[in-house]
Design an enzyme around this catalytic site. Structure first.
Site, PDB file in Angstrom:
ATOM      1  N   LYS A 172    -125.143  10.603  21.052  1.00 16.18           N
ATOM      2  CA  LYS A 172    -125.369   9.654  22.270  1.00 16.18           C
ATOM      3  C   LYS A 172    -125.769   8.234  21.416  1.00 16.18           C
ATOM      4  CE  LYS A 172    -126.277   8.524  26.404  1.00 16.18           C
ATOM      5  NZ  LYS A 172    -125.535   8.677  27.562  1.00 16.18           N
ATOM      6  N   ASP A 229    -129.095  22.871  21.771  1.00 15.77           N
ATOM      7  CA  ASP A 229    -129.469  23.716  22.591  1.00 15.77           C
ATOM      8  C   ASP A 229    -128.904  23.773  24.059  1.00 15.77           C
ATOM      9  OD1 ASP A 229    -131.371  25.494  23.130  1.00 15.77           O
ATOM     10  OD2 ASP A 229    -132.906  24.256  23.584  1.00 15.77           O
TER      11      ASP A 229
END
Ligand code: NAD
Length: 339
Positions: A172, A229
């Site tokens: 990101k 995750d």
């Protein structure tokens, strides 16, 4: 003979680990299981979630097989899972998601491995409140050059060792220009060292959409801790759920194998928990121990039992009348009949 530290864990942990140990033992590989405690089970016995004896056992054996551990939301002791990964510098978390014949899911040809950085990022444990009134909280995302380099290098090596052709770095960096920017910059450098493996880079939100719409464009995904995750739960959803996703936590000279899922409080004591994820984690452990043939036998038995869809837990088939123990027995039976 291998000696492995065995942590049965909390919630559904003991029931699925007991089945997994029987299946692994049925391969004939000699494993001495050294039982140790962690999480709530340890807290109740020793008043600490991670007793020194457990650490000493892992320190000695360098290989651990564990069930899920309870982590209380926003209170209580810190995640023991995160602590163990940091203690032994288990920097690479490998979470494969593969479609299974016999499991109804949106796609039937998914084969994606998420390689998640396991010690840094937003899960580095650097959190605090500012001021007495708890009105501001800060969690610090740590990305280091060393951490980024070794995980991206691991992903490329994993791709080569497992005949995979593409690594997608997920980030990101458009918003988190420093931490994610560093991860991306280092990733690009590492990729240049591996011209024989295709390299792609994608922004995490777009990846979520692409994974749902066309997972076939992904092979190995490498990413930072929290994105890994979350994305590995997404890839689990593409192949039939968390009951099927194993995880390996690998360091330089130690490794810990577990399921991706948690303690499933809703299933405890009902003989309903799917043991597949921990059994597959056991197969990953056997490969790590260079017992490739035994790992392949487990995988073949699972393909047969899951494919037939009879002795499987209800999360895999609505018609199933079997539970955790019956599925384990069917797997052992299938292994005994292998030619
Ligand atoms: P969870 O993974 O325990 O459960 C999420 C959902 O998946 C539930 O509906 C559950 O029934 C289902 N599920 C999980 N495992 C399954 C299995 N083997 N077979 C069939 N269905 C299964 O996640 P949660 O409810 O968010 O967390 C419960 C506890 O587990 C929390 O304390 C959390 O911190 C802990 N946790 C531990 C680990 C770990 O030890 N590695 C990982 C994740 C969560």
């Amino acid at each position: 003979m291998h000696t492995v530290t065995l942590i049965k864990g909390d919630g559904i942990g003991p029931s699925i680990i007991d089945v997994a140990v029987k299946v692994i033992d049925a391969t004939g590989v000699g494993i001495e299981w050294e039982e140790a405690y962690a999480g709530m089970a340890a807290f109740e016995r020793f008043q600490t979630p991670i007793p020194d004896e457990t650490l000493a056992s892992i320190e000695k054996n360098r290989v651990a097989f564990k069930g899920p551990l309870t982590t209380q939301l926003g209170k209580g002791f810190r995640s023991i899972n995160v602590a163990l990964r940091q203690e032994y510098d288990l920097y690479a978390n490998v979470r494969p998601a593969k479609s299974w014949r016999g499991v109804r899911s949106r796609y039937d040809d998914v084969d994606i491995v998420v390689v998640r950085e396991n010690t840094e990022g937003l899960y580095a444990g650097l959190e605090h409140y500012i001021g007495q009134k708890k009105e501001i909280a800060e969690s610090i995302a740590v990305v280091t050059r060393l951490g980024a380099e070794r995980i991206v290098e691991f992903a490329f090596r994993y791709a080569k060792d497992n005949n995979r052709s593409k690594v997608t770095l997920v980030h990101k960096a458009n918003i988190l220009k420093y931490s994610q920017g560093l991860f991306l910059d280092v990733g690009r450098e590492v990729a240049q060292r591996h011209p024989d493996v295709e390299f792609d880079e994608k922004i995490v939100d777009a990846v979520c959409m692409h994974l749902v719409m066309d997972p076939s464009q992904f092979d190995v995904i490498v990413t930072t801790n929290m994105f890994g995750d979350i994305l590995s739960d997404l890839t689990a959803g593409l192949v039939g759920g968390l009951g099927l996703i194993p995880g390996a936590n690998i360091g330089y000279d130690a490794a810990l194998f577990e399921a991706v899922h948690g303690t499933a409080p809703d299933l405890v004591g009902k003989n309903l928990a799917n043991p597949s994820a921990v059994i597959l984690a056991g197969a990953m452990m056997l490969k790590y121990l260079k017992e490739d043939q035994a790992a392949a036998r487990i995988r073949a038995a699972m393909e047969q039992v899951i494919g037939e869809g009879v002795y499987v837990t209800p999360d895999l088939s609505k018609e199933s009348k079997a539970g955790t123990k019956e599925m384990g027995a069917a797997l052992i039976n299938a292994m005994e009949k292998q030619s």
